[in-house]
Design an enzyme around this catalytic site. Structure first.
Site, mmCIF file in Angstrom:
data_model
loop_
_atom_site.group_PDB
_atom_site.id
_atom_site.type_symbol
_atom_site.label_atom_id
_atom_site.label_comp_id
_atom_site.label_asym_id
_atom_site.label_seq_id
_atom_site.Cartn_x
_atom_site.Cartn_y
_atom_site.Cartn_z
ATOM 1 N N CYS A 1 -1.510 8.350 -3.128
ATOM 2 C CA CYS A 1 -1.297 6.975 -3.932
ATOM 3 C C CYS A 1 -1.413 7.431 -5.279
ATOM 4 O O CYS A 1 -1.144 6.707 -6.194
ATOM 5 C CB CYS A 1 -2.615 6.134 -3.735
ATOM 6 S SG CYS A 1 -4.103 7.003 -3.370
ATOM 7 N N GLY B 1 -1.740 -5.347 0.907
ATOM 8 C CA GLY B 1 -3.102 -5.458 0.114
ATOM 9 C C GLY B 1 -2.984 -6.949 -0.653
ATOM 10 O O GLY B 1 -4.187 -7.630 -0.224
ATOM 11 N N LYS C 1 -8.944 0.926 11.686
ATOM 12 C CA LYS C 1 -7.578 1.021 12.573
ATOM 13 C C LYS C 1 -6.821 2.112 11.474
ATOM 14 O O LYS C 1 -6.612 1.898 10.505
ATOM 15 C CB LYS C 1 -6.957 -0.369 12.355
ATOM 16 C CG LYS C 1 -5.497 -0.550 13.147
ATOM 17 C CD LYS C 1 -4.557 -1.497 12.774
ATOM 18 C CE LYS C 1 -3.678 -1.036 11.602
ATOM 19 N NZ LYS C 1 -2.949 0.176 11.937
ATOM 20 N N GLU D 1 -7.556 -0.260 -2.105
ATOM 21 C CA GLU D 1 -7.069 0.731 -2.776
ATOM 22 C C GLU D 1 -5.743 0.769 -2.424
ATOM 23 O O GLU D 1 -5.207 0.982 -1.370
ATOM 24 C CB GLU D 1 -7.791 1.959 -2.282
ATOM 25 C CG GLU D 1 -7.692 2.956 -3.212
ATOM 26 C CD GLU D 1 -6.660 3.946 -2.907
ATOM 27 O OE1 GLU D 1 -5.671 3.836 -3.514
ATOM 28 O OE2 GLU D 1 -6.731 5.122 -2.258
ATOM 29 N N GLU E 1 6.520 2.622 -6.745
ATOM 30 C CA GLU E 1 5.861 3.673 -6.129
ATOM 31 C C GLU E 1 6.875 4.201 -5.217
ATOM 32 O O GLU E 1 7.443 3.439 -4.484
ATOM 33 C CB GLU E 1 4.642 3.320 -5.469
ATOM 34 C CG GLU E 1 3.944 4.473 -4.716
ATOM 35 C CD GLU E 1 2.581 3.905 -4.197
ATOM 36 O OE1 GLU E 1 2.451 3.022 -3.475
ATOM 37 O OE2 GLU E 1 1.728 4.776 -4.372
ATOM 38 N N GLY F 1 -3.715 1.174 1.313
ATOM 39 C CA GLY F 1 -2.240 0.991 1.659
ATOM 40 C C GLY F 1 -1.454 0.522 0.791
ATOM 41 O O GLY F 1 -1.569 0.742 -0.546
ATOM 42 N N SER F 2 -0.284 -0.240 1.129
ATOM 43 C CA SER F 2 0.709 -0.654 -0.114
ATOM 44 C C SER F 2 0.324 -1.999 -0.680
ATOM 45 O O SER F 2 -0.528 -2.788 -0.235
ATOM 46 C CB SER F 2 2.069 -1.115 0.760
ATOM 47 O OG SER F 2 1.723 -2.015 1.581
ATOM 48 N N THR F 3 0.750 -1.991 -1.966
ATOM 49 C CA THR F 3 0.522 -3.146 -2.661
ATOM 50 C C THR F 3 0.763 -4.501 -1.999
ATOM 51 O O THR F 3 -0.049 -5.428 -1.948
ATOM 52 C CB THR F 3 0.908 -3.031 -3.935
ATOM 53 O OG1 THR F 3 0.404 -1.938 -4.625
ATOM 54 C CG2 THR F 3 0.465 -4.321 -4.848
#
Ligand code: NAI
Ligand code: MG
Length: 492
Positions: free
Chosen positions: A305, A254, A197, A271, A402, A249-251
């Protein structure tokens, strides 16, 4: 059924060698369909949801196309196709699997200019980056993993690697095609099948990659591409027939995925984000370091990232570095990403532009000093001038979180010990940079930085053979290299 997207490729790109066109002016016209279905079981199909979302060009806010939004039924259909394709794909002779990967790589090279233009139109990154980095690196990933497909028995001596099954792969919008390649190539090389996706703002190059899968005759169901936003991603992760989830993607997302997978038996690699330190010592070649600072934070508008977003400069050279940095940043060209001279293109989405602006406001409000390039920005589209803050304290929001945009936080240090402790003082651990003339210092500092990748006298260099991934809240698992294969194999 929605029409299969038609591509008109300039005739010279249909045959011949992509490298020959590198010097030609950027004249490739890319045909974009009004509407895209999803690629399931080897064909483009309309979504059962009947829903579509807009995909726009962030450089001018114009509508590029409409993209299907997959619901649970669509996800189910894609996973079923991947599940059905798995037994045959797994059993296929490894050298035959490799041939498909080689063909995909070769075809990507042949259609490189078309993909570069499409990537830049859809995501806003400068054409010179799509052309020189994203597309060639994506092809390299397929080449590299094609090479592994029939050598897996030698990758882990004494062990046998078995494929896992259906891999759900969810990718972000900062390197759309490249992240698709990072995910799909190793999964296929290891004998898995895939449901991928792409991110909602940048689905077009992944859908066009599906055309290449058709062209090379990849067996139906081996790779399925579904589109949609977070809900679609969550439904994919939740599907009972998924054996492995790979997410970039984002923490926060995740973490949500990790919770969702806990106890399910699904294998997971994440990641996630970063707040990477770029450390400049007094003995560094400062001109080179300043180039590295600029490349570290402004490459791809800072949507990276591993961006070197925390700059640590040794006190004795701070003034000199700041002076050189200002000159260098003022020279950066910001604007139309299709212009080959552009250094910073458009911010990927209106939402991301708002996020970055909020961080800039936080920098002002918490007392840091803002500096910005005086580059003139286009009137339409999402743009930001390259920005850097001095007077930043480690407690400031812009030093901790971030930002994922062209915003640099500059801090100082006195001793190597202080540099290391400040660099490691973050919940992230994705990457770091060190600039010094002394080899011994490089080895000492690099071994004490808690970061998955440490660059020395360079920044943002990638290679398919080199594993990439983080520590702490930057995630776990590696992509690329021999280690990256472990994410897609069960060792027995
Ligand atoms: P995001 O993490 O929401 O999106 C990444 C991908 O995850 C997209 O394909 C999205 O559709 C999907 N997704 C979203 N929610 C999901 C869920 N609950 N389950 C499964 N999949 C889901 O990132 P977003 O909102 O686009 O960006 C927000 C911030 O994330 C950025 O400002 C940046 O700090 C960070 N980010 C980091 C990236 C990295 O490479 N480390 C890449 C993209 C964003
Ligand atoms: Mg777009």
């Amino acid at each position: 059924m929605s029409p299969s997207p038609k591509t008109k490729v300039a005739p010279e790109l249909e045959f011949g060698n992509a490298w020959e066109y590198a010097a030609a002016p950027e004249s490739v016209k890319v045909e974009i369909a009004d509407k895209y279905g999803m690629f399931i079981n080897g064909a483009f199909v309309a979504p059962k949801s009947r829903r579509y979302m807009d995909s726009i060009n962030p450089a001018n806010e114009e509508l590029l196309s409409k993209i299907a939004v997959a619901n649970e039924d669509d996800v189910d259909r894609a996973v079923a196709a991947a599940k059905a394709a798995f037994p045959k794909w797994k059993k296929l002779k490894a050298s035959e699997r490799a041939k498909y990967l080689f063909r995909i790589a070769r075809r990507l090279q042949e259609r490189a200019r078309e993909f570069s233009v499409l990537e830049t139109l859809d995501g806003g990154k400068p054409i010179k980056e799509s052309r020189d980095v994203d597309i060639p690196e994506a092809a390299k990933h397929f080449f590299y993993h094609a090479g592994w497909a029939d050598k897996l028995d030698y990758a882990f001596p004494g062990r046998k690697g078995r494929p896992l099954g259906v891999c759900a792969q969810i990718i972000p919008w900062n390197f759309p095609l490249l992240m698709a390649a990072w995910k799909i190539a190793p999964a296929l090389a290891c004998g898995n099948t895939v449901v991928l996706k792409p991110a909602e703002t940048t689905s077009l190059t992944a859908l066009r990659l599906a055309e290449i899968f058709e062209e090379v005759g990849l067996p139906p169901g081996v790779v399925n591409i579904i589109t949609g936003a977070g809900e679609t991603g969550a439904a994919l992760v939740a599907h009972k027939d998924v054996q492995k989830v790979a997410f970039t993607g984002s923490t926060p997302v995740g973490k949500a995925i990790a919770k969702q997978c806990a106890g399910s038996g699904k294998r997971l690699t994440l990641e996630l984000g970063g707040k990477s330190p770029n450390i400049i010592f007094e003995d560094a070649s400062l001109d080179q370091a300043v180039d590295g600072i600029v490349q570290g934070i402004f490459f791809n508008q800072g949507h990276v990232c591993c961006a070197g977003s925390r700059l640590f400069v040794q006190e004795g050279v701070m003034q000199e570095v700041l002076a050189k940095l200002e000159v260098r940043i003022q020279s950066l060209r910001v604007g139309d990403p299709m212009d080959k001279n552009t250094d910073l293109g458009a911010i990927n989405s209106l939402g991301q532009l708002a996020t970055i602006k909020r961080y800039i406001e936080a920098g002002d409000a918490e007392g840091a000093t803002r500096h910005q390039s005086s580059a003139k920005l286009p009137k339409r589209g999402y743009y930001l001038p390259p920005t850097w803050f001095t007077g930043v304290q480690p407690s400031h929001t812009i030093a901790r979180e971030e930002i994922f945009g062209p915003v640099l936080s500059v801090m100082s240090f006195r001793t190597p010990e202080e540099a290391i402790s400040r660099a490691n003082n973050t919940p992230y651990g994705l990457a770091a940079g060190i600039w010094t003339d002394k080899g011994s210092k490089i080895f000492d500092i690099a071994s004490r930085l808690k970061a998955g990748v440490v660059w020395c006298n360079t920044y943002n260099r990638f290679d398919a053979a080199s594993p990439f991934g983080g520590f702490k809240q930057s995630g776990f698992g590696r992509e690329g290299g021999r280690q990256g294969l472990l994410s897609y194999l069960e060792l027995v």
